[in-house]
Design an enzyme around this catalytic site. Sequence first.
Site, PDB file in Angstrom:
ATOM      1  N   ARG A 240      86.432  33.335 -97.888  1.00 59.61           N
ATOM      2  CA  ARG A 240      86.743  34.345 -98.893  1.00 59.61           C
ATOM      3  C   ARG A 240      86.671  35.703 -98.210  1.00 59.61           C
ATOM      4  O   ARG A 240      85.792  35.939 -97.377  1.00 59.61           O
ATOM      5  CB  ARG A 240      85.726  34.314-100.050  1.00 59.61           C
ATOM      6  CG  ARG A 240      85.961  33.224-101.072  1.00 59.61           C
ATOM      7  CD  ARG A 240      87.189  33.487-101.955  1.00 59.61           C
ATOM      8  NE  ARG A 240      87.384  32.442-102.936  1.00 59.61           N
ATOM      9  CZ  ARG A 240      88.124  31.336-102.755  1.00 59.61           C
ATOM     10  NH1 ARG A 240      88.773  31.141-101.622  1.00 59.61           N
ATOM     11  NH2 ARG A 240      88.244  30.444-103.712  1.00 59.61           N
ATOM     12  N   GLU A 269      91.945  41.186-102.451  1.00 57.32           N
ATOM     13  CA  GLU A 269      93.229  40.496-102.579  1.00 57.32           C
ATOM     14  C   GLU A 269      93.950  40.890-103.849  1.00 57.32           C
ATOM     15  O   GLU A 269      93.290  41.021-104.877  1.00 57.32           O
ATOM     16  CB  GLU A 269      92.974  38.980-102.608  1.00 57.32           C
ATOM     17  CG  GLU A 269      93.332  38.326-101.308  1.00 57.32           C
ATOM     18  CD  GLU A 269      92.974  36.867-101.256  1.00 57.32           C
ATOM     19  OE1 GLU A 269      93.509  36.092-102.072  1.00 57.32           O
ATOM     20  OE2 GLU A 269      92.170  36.510-100.395  1.00 57.32           O
ATOM     21  N   HIS A 287      96.666  34.002 -98.033  1.00 58.92           N
ATOM     22  CA  HIS A 287      95.822  33.014 -98.726  1.00 58.92           C
ATOM     23  C   HIS A 287      96.583  31.693 -98.938  1.00 58.92           C
ATOM     24  O   HIS A 287      96.817  31.274-100.075  1.00 58.92           O
ATOM     25  CB  HIS A 287      95.306  33.571-100.064  1.00 58.92           C
ATOM     26  CG  HIS A 287      94.064  32.878-100.535  1.00 58.92           C
ATOM     27  ND1 HIS A 287      93.065  33.504-101.233  1.00 58.92           N
ATOM     28  CD2 HIS A 287      93.661  31.578-100.413  1.00 58.92           C
ATOM     29  CE1 HIS A 287      92.102  32.636-101.520  1.00 58.92           C
ATOM     30  NE2 HIS A 287      92.442  31.449-101.027  1.00 58.92           N
TER      31      HIS A 287
HETATM   32  P1  NAP Z   1      81.555  23.122 -99.027  1.00 59.13           P
HETATM   33  O1  NAP Z   1      81.796  21.712 -98.614  1.00 59.13           O
HETATM   34  O2  NAP Z   1      80.657  23.389-100.178  1.00 59.13           O
HETATM   35  O3  NAP Z   1      81.020  23.894 -97.748  1.00 59.13           O
HETATM   36  C1  NAP Z   1      80.422  25.146 -97.759  1.00 59.13           C
HETATM   37  C2  NAP Z   1      79.225  25.073 -96.844  1.00 59.13           C
HETATM   38  O4  NAP Z   1      78.692  26.379 -96.668  1.00 59.13           O
HETATM   39  C3  NAP Z   1      78.106  24.188 -97.384  1.00 59.13           C
HETATM   40  O5  NAP Z   1      77.749  23.257 -96.393  1.00 59.13           O
HETATM   41  C4  NAP Z   1      76.970  25.183 -97.638  1.00 59.13           C
HETATM   42  O6  NAP Z   1      75.718  24.628 -97.346  1.00 59.13           O
HETATM   43  C5  NAP Z   1      77.287  26.255 -96.623  1.00 59.13           C
HETATM   44  N1  NAP Z   1      76.653  27.531 -96.921  1.00 59.13           N
HETATM   45  C6  NAP Z   1      76.591  28.195 -98.085  1.00 59.13           C
HETATM   46  N2  NAP Z   1      75.968  29.380 -97.912  1.00 59.13           N
HETATM   47  C7  NAP Z   1      75.634  29.442 -96.614  1.00 59.13           C
HETATM   48  C8  NAP Z   1      74.971  30.410 -95.808  1.00 59.13           C
HETATM   49  N3  NAP Z   1      74.526  31.560 -96.323  1.00 59.13           N
HETATM   50  N4  NAP Z   1      74.807  30.159 -94.496  1.00 59.13           N
HETATM   51  C9  NAP Z   1      75.237  28.992 -93.965  1.00 59.13           C
HETATM   52  N5  NAP Z   1      75.869  28.025 -94.660  1.00 59.13           N
HETATM   53  C10 NAP Z   1      76.058  28.269 -95.968  1.00 59.13           C
HETATM   54  O7  NAP Z   1      82.914  23.857 -99.353  1.00 59.13           O
HETATM   55  P2  NAP Z   1      84.334  23.628 -98.658  1.00 59.13           P
HETATM   56  O8  NAP Z   1      85.114  22.666 -99.417  1.00 59.13           O
HETATM   57  O9  NAP Z   1      84.123  23.422 -97.193  1.00 59.13           O
HETATM   58  O10 NAP Z   1      84.971  25.093 -98.917  1.00 59.13           O
HETATM   59  C11 NAP Z   1      84.377  26.245 -98.363  1.00 59.13           C
HETATM   60  C12 NAP Z   1      85.010  27.508 -98.895  1.00 59.13           C
HETATM   61  O11 NAP Z   1      86.295  27.671 -98.331  1.00 59.13           O
HETATM   62  C13 NAP Z   1      85.272  27.531-100.400  1.00 59.13           C
HETATM   63  O12 NAP Z   1      84.112  27.905-101.128  1.00 59.13           O
HETATM   64  C14 NAP Z   1      86.389  28.532-100.544  1.00 59.13           C
HETATM   65  O13 NAP Z   1      85.877  29.819-100.790  1.00 59.13           O
HETATM   66  C15 NAP Z   1      87.064  28.506 -99.187  1.00 59.13           C
HETATM   67  N6  NAP Z   1      88.433  27.946 -99.242  1.00 59.13           N
HETATM   68  C16 NAP Z   1      89.482  28.741 -98.935  1.00 59.13           C
HETATM   69  C17 NAP Z   1      90.759  28.217 -98.932  1.00 59.13           C
HETATM   70  C18 NAP Z   1      91.938  29.067 -98.567  1.00 59.13           C
HETATM   71  O14 NAP Z   1      92.997  28.888 -99.146  1.00 59.13           O
HETATM   72  N7  NAP Z   1      91.820  29.948 -97.600  1.00 59.13           N
HETATM   73  C19 NAP Z   1      90.982  26.884 -99.278  1.00 59.13           C
HETATM   74  C20 NAP Z   1      89.892  26.105 -99.590  1.00 59.13           C
HETATM   75  C21 NAP Z   1      88.613  26.647 -99.560  1.00 59.13           C
HETATM   76  P3  NAP Z   1      74.627  24.443 -98.499  1.00 59.13           P
HETATM   77  O15 NAP Z   1      75.173  23.314 -99.318  1.00 59.13           O
HETATM   78  O16 NAP Z   1      73.409  24.158 -97.733  1.00 59.13           O
HETATM   79  O17 NAP Z   1      74.574  25.738 -99.252  1.00 59.13           O
HETATM   80  C1  GLV Z   2      91.135  28.374-102.335  1.00 60.88           C
HETATM   81  O1  GLV Z   2      90.929  29.446-101.888  1.00 60.88           O
HETATM   82  C2  GLV Z   2      90.134  27.483-102.812  1.00 60.88           C
HETATM   83  O2  GLV Z   2      88.967  27.881-102.935  1.00 60.88           O
HETATM   84  O3  GLV Z   2      90.499  26.343-103.122  1.00 60.88           O
END
Ligand code: NAP
Ligand code: GLV
Length: 332
Positions: A240, A269, A287
Amino acid sequence: MVSPKPRVFVARQIPEKGIALLRSHFDVEVYRKRTPLSRQALVKHIRGAVALLSIFSTPVDAWVLERAPGLKIVSNMAVGYDNIDVGCATRKGIAVTNTPDVLTDATADLTWALLLAVARRVVEGDRVMRAGAFEGWDPLYMLGTEIKGRTLGIVGAGRIGTAVMERSLGWRMKILFVSHSPRPELEDRFAARRVPLNTLLQESDFVSLHVPLTRETHHLIGARELALMKPTAFLINTARGAVVDEKALLTALRENRIAGAALDVFENEPRLTPGLEQLNQVVLTPHIGSATVEARNRMAEVAALNIIRYLRGESPVSLVNPEVLRQKSPKI
Ligand code: NAP
Ligand code: GLV
């Protein structure tokens, strides 16, 4: 007399598969404009609706939720849900769901596309060709950085962070990661090392951000953190925008304190901090992390199924606030 179907509001045109699923159960209104919905307009549209299918820019804050009597579920067609006040939704007994997993590969692929593009100056090279400015092969022209054997720092070792690690295996990179808790499986599988953020920033050649946006991660990467990075290192953000202090990043890039950045997400954004667009060592995408036909179809389907299942009294595919299940039955 047949009772009318319950109403669902879909806050943006989404792939047809999701709409079709919803239409078989509900009276569906779809907001088809591409201009963002204001909070006031959103409140008008969700009046009388049992469910809202939102996208990550739909502002589902406390002000909106307080004005949505009858709303039982907010189904976000995204994995991130920082656009929703989950605490308020839970207090009001409103379920919040998201669409994890189905977009992990697409987003990890885009992260690598950005990493390769910024390391090998792909977008800058494309601009040169289109401008007719290529003057012929030159031993010192447009030199980039090699990736093999370099250190990849993953901030947030969740689904996408892990998928980005997986994709680094071909480049035999050293992997560092930051995580709240120990992750022995990552250490075994990728010989990855869990380190404090400062160490990751100091030692990585590529720092890739994969944390959700929370109070804790807002401006996680600011002037101090950028100053810890190597002057030859690159920052990649597909998480983000507000995880990075974009003004501090602009300054660090202008002063060549880091080598470059590749960004898919932005602090305000769809606006960009003025100045970033001037820098050749910056790659920008609008994005599009999850923007594949396959991922978006699956996201729409999961977002629709979350609504259908929850309102039938079944477990949704992905419930963010399971505490609501202890409250009164959502069944309609
Ligand atoms: P996820 O599986 O929940 O992974 C996020 C990880 O970050 C978790 O392991 C969490 O650990 C860790 N975390 C949270 N706060 C932290 C901190 N302060 N320091 C270190 N680690 C921390 O989520 P995901 O599916 O991988 O997605 C991650 C993010 O990507 C989403 O939340 C979204 O904002 C972004 N995203 C963007 C796009 C795009 O279009 N660019 C697409 C998809 C996702 P804990 O469980 O221990 O907190
Ligand atoms: C996109 O940014 C998502 O969080 O799925």
